[in-house]
Design an enzyme around this catalytic site. Structure first.
Site, short mmCIF file in Angstrom:
data_model
loop_
_atom_site.label_atom_id
_atom_site.label_comp_id
_atom_site.label_asym_id
_atom_site.label_seq_id
_atom_site.Cartn_x
_atom_site.Cartn_y
_atom_site.Cartn_z
N VAL A 186 33.41 -51.96 100.51
CA VAL A 186 34.16 -50.60 100.25
C VAL A 186 34.44 -50.43 98.70
O VAL A 186 35.19 -51.48 98.15
CB VAL A 186 35.39 -50.55 101.19
CG1 VAL A 186 36.11 -49.28 100.90
CG2 VAL A 186 34.78 -50.66 102.59
N ASP A 187 34.22 -49.59 97.97
CA ASP A 187 34.23 -49.51 96.73
C ASP A 187 35.20 -48.37 96.23
O ASP A 187 34.82 -47.16 96.42
CB ASP A 187 32.96 -49.48 96.06
CG ASP A 187 33.26 -49.20 94.23
OD1 ASP A 187 34.44 -49.64 93.80
OD2 ASP A 187 32.30 -48.73 93.50
N SER A 188 36.62 -48.89 96.11
CA SER A 188 37.75 -47.60 96.00
C SER A 188 37.32 -46.74 94.79
O SER A 188 37.58 -45.47 94.56
CB SER A 188 38.98 -48.22 95.63
OG SER A 188 38.99 -48.92 94.53
#
Length: 308
Positions: A186-188
């Site tokens: 998960v890449d904010s």
């Protein structure tokens, strides 16, 4: 009785039900508490039931100060899940703060409009029709949708911040009858969305896309070649290609070659998160030097739910 007014209990009850629901939604947005539509409705219904109680049983202990405090505890208990005493007290205090704020604002509007007000039995009474105070209806009509969208926005922000951004998940990509398994993080920082279709954009490296496409086809899916080699691609690939504009930090606007896949499924401890027909950006390099993951997951899929 001469001069007595007529009160339409159903209308006044509905007014209080909507007002209580608005206050509870605002409370949820402020304290960021978890709840459900059923719990919120039940809590608002319980809160509004004080209307017929006050009319038909004015001497009941629930209409006293102590009774109203106990009633408030019951309302908060119904509306929100109990996690800790500290959280419960914060919810109660916020509930009272928002109630007093809205009540004070309504009194201010009454004063501004020079509405006749009196105190009867410890309650503030406004002289209006039997369908309820028009100022209260105005607050409900304007404030209820505002409180709903405010709470919705706040809870989405909470979901984004609470998810484990550093966790890596198993991901299954389905496209053109094939299924490919990989690892995704998960890449904010990945907030990329196609401005036309509003679809989320995931990023996958060449090891993932190479399992769907032949090497020569994958090579043509580069931004400097796609416009000139589009007609050379298979028809099913051509129909899936999308060019999405983006701007990286410190650089001018660029284009990203993406493909429209059938589905992405992310395996989490709480269950699978599924996204139908998302866009996957084609990366012709490794996303990390140790190849610990091969995909960057858009963070908002964690907000949208199990099927988006």
């Amino acid at each position: 009785m001469k001069g007595a007014g007529v009160i339409y209990l159903d209308a006044v009850w509905l007014l209080n039900l909507l007002m209580d629901a608005m206050i509870l939604y605002l409370t949820q947005g402020v304290v960021r508490a978890r709840s459900s539509k059923i719990r919120m409705f039940c809590a608002a219904f319980a809160a509004s039931s004080i209307v017929p109680i006050s009319i038909f049983m004015p001497d009941l202990w629930l209409t006293s100060t102590l009774g109203k405090l106990v009633f408030s505890l019951l309302i908060i208990g119904i509306a929100f899940s109990f996690t800790s005493l500290r959280a419960f007290i914060l919810q109660l205090v916020s509930f009272y703060f928002i109630t007093f704020s809205i009540g004070g604002s309504m009194l201010g509007v009454h004063f501004f409009l020079a509405t006749e007000i009196s105190i009867q039995g410890g309650s503030i009474v406004t002289f209006s029709g039997g369908y309820g105070d028009p100022v209260s209806w105005m607050f409900v009509c304007i404030g209820f949708p505002c409180s709903f969208f405010f709470t919705k926005w706040r809870m989405e922000q909470v979901s984004v911040h609470q998810m484990k951004l550093e966790n890596i998940y198993d991901v299954k990509i389905t496209w053109n009858g094939k299924e490919v398994l990989c690892r995704g993080m998960v890449d904010s920082g990945n907030q990329l969305i196609d401005p036309i279709s509003r679809k989320m954009v995931f990023l996958a490296d060449h090891t993932v896309m190479g399992q769907f496409l032949e090497p020569e086809v994958l090579e043509k899916l580069q931004v400097d070649q796609i416009l000139t080699s589009m007609e050379e691609l298979p028809s099913d690939i051509q129909s899936s290609v999308r060019l999405v504009p983006f701007q990286a930090a410190g650089s001018k606007g660029q284009l990203l070659v993406t493909v429209l896949v059938d589905q992405i499924s992310i395996v989490t401890p709480q269950g699978n998160l599924e996204m139908k027909q998302p866009l996957v950006g084609v990366q012709h390099h490794d996303l990390t030097h140790d190849r610990l993951y091969q995909m960057l997951i858009h963070p908002h899929i964690m907000v949208k739910g199990k099927t988006a």
